[in-house]
Scaffold this active site. Structure first.
Site, PDB file in Angstrom:
ATOM      1  N   LYS A   1     -81.292  22.768  26.870  1.00  0.00           N
ATOM      2  CA  LYS A   1     -81.210  24.201  27.169  1.00  0.00           C
ATOM      3  C   LYS A   1     -79.785  24.611  27.553  1.00  0.00           C
ATOM      4  O   LYS A   1     -79.323  25.701  27.201  1.00  0.00           O
ATOM      5  CB  LYS A   1     -82.200  24.563  28.276  1.00  0.00           C
ATOM      6  CG  LYS A   1     -83.653  24.493  27.827  1.00  0.00           C
ATOM      7  CD  LYS A   1     -83.901  25.428  26.665  1.00  0.00           C
ATOM      8  CE  LYS A   1     -85.315  25.432  26.182  1.00  0.00           C
ATOM      9  NZ  LYS A   1     -85.565  26.377  25.073  1.00  0.00           N
TER      10      LYS A   1
ATOM     11  N   ILE B   1     -94.798  32.511  23.895  1.00  0.00           N
ATOM     12  CA  ILE B   1     -93.878  33.644  23.958  1.00  0.00           C
ATOM     13  C   ILE B   1     -93.534  34.124  22.555  1.00  0.00           C
ATOM     14  O   ILE B   1     -93.428  35.318  22.295  1.00  0.00           O
ATOM     15  CB  ILE B   1     -92.593  33.259  24.715  1.00  0.00           C
ATOM     16  CG1 ILE B   1     -92.908  32.888  26.165  1.00  0.00           C
ATOM     17  CG2 ILE B   1     -91.574  34.402  24.690  1.00  0.00           C
ATOM     18  CD1 ILE B   1     -91.727  32.340  26.932  1.00  0.00           C
TER      19      ILE B   1
ATOM     20  N   THR C   1     -97.343  29.234  29.777  1.00  0.00           N
ATOM     21  CA  THR C   1     -97.578  28.886  28.380  1.00  0.00           C
ATOM     22  C   THR C   1     -97.983  27.414  28.276  1.00  0.00           C
ATOM     23  O   THR C   1     -97.964  26.675  29.259  1.00  0.00           O
ATOM     24  CB  THR C   1     -96.324  29.098  27.511  1.00  0.00           C
ATOM     25  OG1 THR C   1     -95.336  28.106  27.870  1.00  0.00           O
ATOM     26  CG2 THR C   1     -95.742  30.488  27.699  1.00  0.00           C
TER      27      THR C   1
ATOM     28  N   TYR D   1     -84.507  17.697  28.767  1.00  0.00           N
ATOM     29  CA  TYR D   1     -84.879  19.096  28.550  1.00  0.00           C
ATOM     30  C   TYR D   1     -83.779  20.035  29.044  1.00  0.00           C
ATOM     31  O   TYR D   1     -83.336  20.942  28.321  1.00  0.00           O
ATOM     32  CB  TYR D   1     -86.194  19.421  29.267  1.00  0.00           C
ATOM     33  CG  TYR D   1     -86.557  20.888  29.192  1.00  0.00           C
ATOM     34  CD1 TYR D   1     -87.040  21.437  28.007  1.00  0.00           C
ATOM     35  CD2 TYR D   1     -86.393  21.733  30.289  1.00  0.00           C
ATOM     36  CE1 TYR D   1     -87.359  22.784  27.914  1.00  0.00           C
ATOM     37  CE2 TYR D   1     -86.707  23.079  30.210  1.00  0.00           C
ATOM     38  CZ  TYR D   1     -87.195  23.596  29.028  1.00  0.00           C
ATOM     39  OH  TYR D   1     -87.498  24.938  28.935  1.00  0.00           O
TER      40      TYR D   1
END
Length: 353
Positions: A237, A77, A270, A233
């Site tokens: 975030k 990205i 991705t 994770y």
């Protein structure tokens, strides 16, 4: 005979339950719970991407006097964000761990026919707080202002690893390194902002923050014995989203012309997923966004005039969305901010101003 088979089966199951250590059952149970959580939020997010696809668009205005930094800008990205910013005729600093990858990207962009803008590559390893400090030092030596800082670098679902500073890698790369970077670059962001045209900080977060929690004990004393990569994770975030809200309040109190946004790019195909089941079965991601589509909401947050003075918001598909309720709890905001300051060894977040 059937009764005997049933009795034997029950005894076998009880035997397995009795002799298998509780720790293993705990790991199995928690892994299953997180799998369910991520599949649920993934489904909701993909549905949102489909329903709001018509909103996921933004203009690329020409702003030749602006300078932007994109961390993790050499691939995925980040590379698409760099490409779009160059189309806006900006000066774009690609901050990446492998500078040759950044130089290769610039060549590819130029070969694609995009000749506008200026691009430079600086080394930044988000695994190292010392690398963050060195990067900021070089940027300050070469520039007197920055208009856009896009905190995009990230890792996901990796095995337990500690950075050279002693932090779990997802926590360090996704959140803590960017926390430090913002503090160090605030003088340049302040210089780049003006009333009606503020400089902007974009924290690239994830829908995973909705199913995450902040475990301050594990953050302070990370250990592979209590580690679940999915939890780590999501926590990193969620921390980005909380930081966005907290920092905007502080910037507003100091009347600085700097805005902060957190952005979910959507479910994007991705390399982040390369070590997952999805990455090994790419057909499962057939309906996901491309990196180009994932970059759009980030560009929207960086340049759209409609959200000027609406700092602190969470954006998905170029629309303001509700942040996770935990991110709105002031005690959590305060505790996370103070812990982060201790971890990067700063007494005052604004001490570089």
């Amino acid at each position: 005979m059937l009764l005997g088979v049933i009795v034997i089966s029950i005894l076998v199951v009880l035997g397995v339950v009795y002799f298998v250590p509780r720790k293993i059952w705990y790991v199995i149970g928690m892994t299953l719970i997180y799998q369910i959580k991520y599949h649920y939020i993934g489904f909701i997010s993909q549905l949102d991407d489909i329903i709001n696809a018509r909103h996921n668009k933004t203009d690329l205005p020409l702003v030749p006097n602006k300078i932007a930094i994109v961390t993790g800008g050499s691939k995925g990205i980040g590379a698409e964000v760099v490409k779009k910013l160059l189309q806006c005729d900006m000066e774009v600093i690609i901050a990446c761990r492998t500078t040759t990858a950044g130089e290769k990207l610039i060549l590819e962009i130029r070969k694609s026919g995009i000749t506008s803008g200026r691009a430079k590559v600086y080394k930044l390893d988000n695994c190292s707080l010392e690398s963050v400090r060195e990067f900021a030092k070089k940027i300050k030596a070469d520039y007197d202002k920055i208009h856009i800082l896009i905190n995009n670098a990230g890792v996901m679902f990796i095995p337990y690893r500690e950075t050279e500073d002693g932090f779990e890698e997802q926590w360090a790369v996704n959140y803590l390194s960017h926390f430090l970077l913002v503090s160090l670059l605030l003088p340049l962001l302040k210089a780049g902002g003006h009333p009606g045209d503020c400089s902007r900080i974009i924290n690239v977060t994830s829908c995973a923050h909705y199913i995450a929690d902040i475990d301050f004990a594990s953050i302070s004393n990370s250990s592979k014995n209590t580690f679940f990569t999915q939890a780590a994770y999501g926590q990193s975030k969620l921390a980005q989203t909380i930081f966005t809200i907290t920092l905007q309040k502080l910037l507003t109190d100091k009347t600085l012309n700097v805005l902060v946004y957190s952005v979910h790019p959507g479910l994007v195909k991705t390399d982040l997923f390369k070590d997952t089941l999805l990455g090994r079965n790419k057909w499962l991601m057939i309906a996901w966004k491309t990196p180009d589509q994932g970059a759009i909401s980030i560009i929207y947050a960086a340049l759209n005039k409609d959200i000027e003075r609406k700092g602190g918001i969470y954006i998905s598909n170029c629309k303001e969305a509700a942040p996770p309720p935990l991110a709105l709890e002031e005690q959590i905001q305060k505790q996370l901010f103070e812990l982060s300051l201790r971890q990067i060894r700063l007494n005052n977040f604004f001490q570089h101003l």
